[in-house]
Write a protein that holds these residues in place. Structure first.
Motif, mmCIF file in Angstrom:
data_model
loop_
_atom_site.group_PDB
_atom_site.id
_atom_site.type_symbol
_atom_site.label_atom_id
_atom_site.label_comp_id
_atom_site.label_asym_id
_atom_site.label_seq_id
_atom_site.Cartn_x
_atom_site.Cartn_y
_atom_site.Cartn_z
ATOM 1 N N ALA A 34 75.439 -3.758 -1.833
ATOM 2 C CA ALA A 34 74.422 -4.243 -2.763
ATOM 3 C C ALA A 34 73.040 -4.157 -2.144
ATOM 4 O O ALA A 34 72.875 -4.290 -0.929
ATOM 5 N N VAL A 35 72.060 -3.944 -3.006
ATOM 6 C CA VAL A 35 70.656 -3.943 -2.606
ATOM 7 C C VAL A 35 69.907 -4.892 -3.536
ATOM 8 O O VAL A 35 70.075 -4.826 -4.763
ATOM 9 N N ALA A 36 69.118 -5.777 -2.962
ATOM 10 C CA ALA A 36 68.310 -6.697 -3.764
ATOM 11 C C ALA A 36 66.967 -6.063 -4.093
ATOM 12 O O ALA A 36 66.398 -5.334 -3.272
ATOM 13 N N MET A 37 66.476 -6.333 -5.296
ATOM 14 C CA MET A 37 65.150 -5.883 -5.706
ATOM 15 C C MET A 37 64.393 -7.084 -6.242
ATOM 16 O O MET A 37 64.849 -7.761 -7.175
ATOM 17 N N VAL A 38 63.247 -7.370 -5.636
ATOM 18 C CA VAL A 38 62.477 -8.563 -5.996
ATOM 19 C C VAL A 38 60.997 -8.230 -6.079
ATOM 20 O O VAL A 38 60.546 -7.194 -5.582
ATOM 21 N N GLY A 39 60.246 -9.135 -6.699
ATOM 22 C CA GLY A 39 58.811 -8.927 -6.831
ATOM 23 C C GLY A 39 58.196 -9.964 -7.757
ATOM 24 O O GLY A 39 58.848 -10.910 -8.190
ATOM 25 N N THR A 40 56.946 -9.745 -8.083
ATOM 26 C CA THR A 40 56.190 -10.713 -8.861
ATOM 27 C C THR A 40 56.657 -10.801 -10.309
ATOM 28 O O THR A 40 57.154 -9.831 -10.890
ATOM 29 N N ARG A 41 56.477 -11.984 -10.900
ATOM 30 C CA ARG A 41 56.744 -12.157 -12.328
ATOM 31 C C ARG A 41 55.660 -11.473 -13.169
ATOM 32 O O ARG A 41 55.897 -11.129 -14.311
ATOM 33 N N ARG A 42 54.479 -11.319 -12.598
ATOM 34 C CA ARG A 42 53.364 -10.703 -13.331
ATOM 35 C C ARG A 42 53.254 -9.218 -12.973
ATOM 36 O O ARG A 42 52.200 -8.742 -12.551
ATOM 37 N N ALA A 43 54.316 -8.524 -13.171
ATOM 38 C CA ALA A 43 54.380 -7.116 -12.751
ATOM 39 C C ALA A 43 53.458 -6.234 -13.592
ATOM 40 O O ALA A 43 53.283 -6.459 -14.792
ATOM 41 N N THR A 44 52.896 -5.237 -12.945
ATOM 42 C CA THR A 44 52.098 -4.241 -13.650
ATOM 43 C C THR A 44 53.031 -3.199 -14.260
ATOM 44 O O THR A 44 54.230 -3.153 -13.965
ATOM 45 N N THR A 45 52.450 -2.342 -15.102
ATOM 46 C CA THR A 45 53.248 -1.251 -15.679
ATOM 47 C C THR A 45 53.827 -0.371 -14.576
ATOM 48 O O THR A 45 54.998 0.018 -14.616
ATOM 49 N N TYR A 46 53.006 -0.081 -13.559
ATOM 50 C CA TYR A 46 53.475 0.715 -12.423
ATOM 51 C C TYR A 46 54.668 0.042 -11.749
ATOM 52 O O TYR A 46 55.677 0.692 -11.441
ATOM 53 N N GLY A 47 54.566 -1.262 -11.525
ATOM 54 C CA GLY A 47 55.649 -1.979 -10.856
ATOM 55 C C GLY A 47 56.945 -1.946 -11.639
ATOM 56 O O GLY A 47 58.030 -1.743 -11.080
ATOM 57 N N LYS A 48 56.849 -2.138 -12.954
ATOM 58 C CA LYS A 48 58.054 -2.121 -13.789
ATOM 59 C C LYS A 48 58.689 -0.732 -13.823
ATOM 60 O O LYS A 48 59.911 -0.594 -13.752
ATOM 61 N N VAL B 221 64.506 -4.777 -1.359
ATOM 62 C CA VAL B 221 63.368 -3.942 -1.725
ATOM 63 C C VAL B 221 62.351 -4.812 -2.452
ATOM 64 O O VAL B 221 62.668 -5.400 -3.488
ATOM 65 N N VAL B 222 61.146 -4.912 -1.902
ATOM 66 C CA VAL B 222 60.062 -5.661 -2.545
ATOM 67 C C VAL B 222 59.165 -4.639 -3.247
ATOM 68 O O VAL B 222 58.653 -3.720 -2.612
ATOM 69 N N VAL B 223 59.003 -4.786 -4.549
ATOM 70 C CA VAL B 223 58.258 -3.781 -5.311
ATOM 71 C C VAL B 223 56.800 -4.173 -5.485
ATOM 72 O O VAL B 223 55.904 -3.415 -5.120
ATOM 73 N N GLU B 224 56.507 -5.313 -6.032
ATOM 74 C CA GLU B 224 55.139 -5.809 -6.147
ATOM 75 C C GLU B 224 55.135 -7.285 -5.785
ATOM 76 O O GLU B 224 55.992 -8.036 -6.260
ATOM 77 N N ALA B 225 54.175 -7.701 -4.962
ATOM 78 C CA ALA B 225 54.106 -9.100 -4.566
ATOM 79 C C ALA B 225 52.719 -9.426 -4.047
ATOM 80 O O ALA B 225 52.215 -8.727 -3.166
ATOM 81 N N PRO B 226 52.073 -10.459 -4.577
ATOM 82 C CA PRO B 226 50.822 -10.923 -3.973
ATOM 83 C C PRO B 226 51.103 -11.577 -2.622
ATOM 84 O O PRO B 226 52.276 -11.719 -2.224
ATOM 85 N N THR C 85 45.869 -0.289 -3.531
ATOM 86 C CA THR C 85 45.220 -1.155 -2.533
ATOM 87 C C THR C 85 44.218 -2.113 -3.156
ATOM 88 O O THR C 85 43.823 -3.086 -2.512
ATOM 89 N N THR C 86 43.820 -1.858 -4.397
ATOM 90 C CA THR C 86 42.862 -2.767 -5.057
ATOM 91 C C THR C 86 43.571 -3.808 -5.918
ATOM 92 O O THR C 86 42.919 -4.699 -6.465
ATOM 93 N N SER C 87 44.883 -3.711 -6.035
ATOM 94 C CA SER C 87 45.633 -4.651 -6.872
ATOM 95 C C SER C 87 46.113 -5.847 -6.062
ATOM 96 O O SER C 87 46.735 -5.673 -5.008
ATOM 97 N N PRO C 88 45.846 -7.068 -6.526
ATOM 98 C CA PRO C 88 46.339 -8.255 -5.806
ATOM 99 C C PRO C 88 47.860 -8.311 -5.761
ATOM 100 O O PRO C 88 48.444 -8.920 -4.863
ATOM 101 N N TYR C 89 48.530 -7.636 -6.717
ATOM 102 C CA TYR C 89 49.988 -7.665 -6.767
ATOM 103 C C TYR C 89 50.630 -6.689 -5.786
ATOM 104 O O TYR C 89 51.860 -6.629 -5.678
ATOM 105 N N SER C 90 49.802 -5.934 -5.077
ATOM 106 C CA SER C 90 50.336 -5.027 -4.056
ATOM 107 C C SER C 90 49.948 -5.458 -2.644
ATOM 108 O O SER C 90 50.361 -4.827 -1.667
#
Length: 365
Positions: free
Chosen positions: A114-128, A227-232, A258-263
């Motif tokens: 198994a591989v876990a995938m986690v990240g912010t609840r406020r994901a951008t279109t790119y992140g999703k 795997v962390v995809v997007e995270a402030p 690099t300009t996104s707080p979610y990255s």
């Protein structure tokens, strides 16, 4: 497992927690013997002070679980203790594993890969998009996707696995009888059908903030890598990454703007040594899981063919290589429009059909 009753009662006693519950069962031999033990016997167990023992003595007679047992039967769930053979091996060999797991769906031996995938609840279109893509690619290689069924990245990870016809596990920070967030009711049903929804929290437990760090250690513990995809910079996903490192798991990070707080959190993880991920192969090679793909794809394909409902078979038979509009499918199937839309969604998730523009559908080759 012996009677659910004693396991549930012991797990619900305040101030105990999973570690002390395990210690007590290992010392006395069973939850039933723990719940019938005298104060003096309980005090002889290491780390059981007077406050803890007093809580056990008082609460073991007060806790009512008749409603719990009814809910377990109604929702067709099962309980797995840390002593059971079905208990996930990956999770058992971590620091402070859960004492008791509530499970809706099924846990399988193959879920050890198994591989876990986690990240912010406020994901951008790119992140999703990246999350669904990676989850889909990993699931096609037979990897079980683990996440927390939260909004944003978690939701995208589960859907990506389902779209590939793969397995996925949702670890909740509430009871497994609680749908959170409420808009994920449909997703939860699909996960139960193609994997498992699990929690260590008793039935009816609300999704309170204090529960999620505890939940996060399970997400990483069930997996071979995270795997962390997007995270402030301040994110629960980074807490999961910390747990992963403590548990000896690999940490991966998807680079972002690099300009996104979610990255900011994911980019910092890469600076700190997390493996940069652009495609599923990056994860598979690092975890040495590449050879699994073909064998597990065959298994998933066989399961998919066997799991079609009569309605799914009916709609699938109406589709061919040329696009068909949903209105035509409603007319030819004699099924209500809402039911046809639901069946089409299920078939798309199983990878058997594809939706085109203008509510047109076509069978996958």
């Amino acid at each position: 497992m012996s009677s659910h009753r004693e396991w549930i009662i012991l797990s619900k006693i305040p101030h105990l927690g999973p570690k002390r519950c395990r210690q007590l069962v290992e010392h006395f031999g069973s939850p039933k013997k723990v719940l019938s033990a005298s104060s003096s016997s309980l005090l002889r167990v290491p780390e059981m002070g007077e406050k803890i023992v007093s809580s056990i003595i008082q609460e073991r007679e007060r806790i009512e679980i008749d409603e719990d047992l009814k809910t377990i039967d109604k929702l067709v769930m099962h309980l797995i203790s840390f002593q059971d053979d079905e208990y996930p091996r990956n999770l058992l060999h971590t620091f402070n594993p859960p004492f008791l797991l509530y499970v809706r769906g099924s846990l399988r031996e193959e879920d050890r890969d198994a591989v876990a995938m986690v990240g912010t609840r406020r994901a951008t279109t790119y992140g999703k998009i990246m999350t669904r893509k990676l989850a889909r690619e990993l699931a096609k290689e037979g990897i079980t996707i683990v996440s927390g069924m939260a909004r944003g990245i978690d939701t995208a990870a589960h859907w990506g696995a389902l779209e590939a016809g793969g397995r996925t596990i949702a670890v909740l920070g509430c009871g497994v009888d609680v749908v959170y967030p409420p808009e994920n009711r449909k997703l939860m049903a699909e996960i139960i059908e193609s994997g498992a929804v699990i929690s260590e929290f008793p039935l009816g437990t609300p999704p309170e903030g204090v529960h999620f760090p505890q939940r996060n250690r399970m997400i990483s513990g069930l997996s071979k890598g995270v795997v962390v995809v997007e995270a402030p910079l301040r994110s629960g996903a980074l807490i999961t990454a910390d747990f992963a490192l403590e548990q000896g798991r690999e940490v991966f990070s998807v680079p972002g703007n690099t300009t996104s707080p979610y990255s900011q959190g994911t980019n910092r993880l890469i600076k700190q040594g997390a493996k940069l991920v652009e495609e599923a192969q990056d994860v598979l090679e690092e975890l040495d899981l590449s050879p699994l793909g073909e064998m597990k794809r065959q298994k998933m394909s066989s399961r998919g063919k066997l799991s079609l409902s009569l309605e799914e078979e009916k709609i699938l038979d109406l589709l061919g290589g040329q696009p068909s509009h949903i209105d035509l499918l409603v007319q030819e199937s004699s099924l209500p429009a809402p039911k046809v839309a639901e069946v089409l969604m299920r078939l798309e998730i199983k990878g058997l059909i594809r939706q085109l523009a203008g509510q047109q559908f076509v069978k996958e080759a």
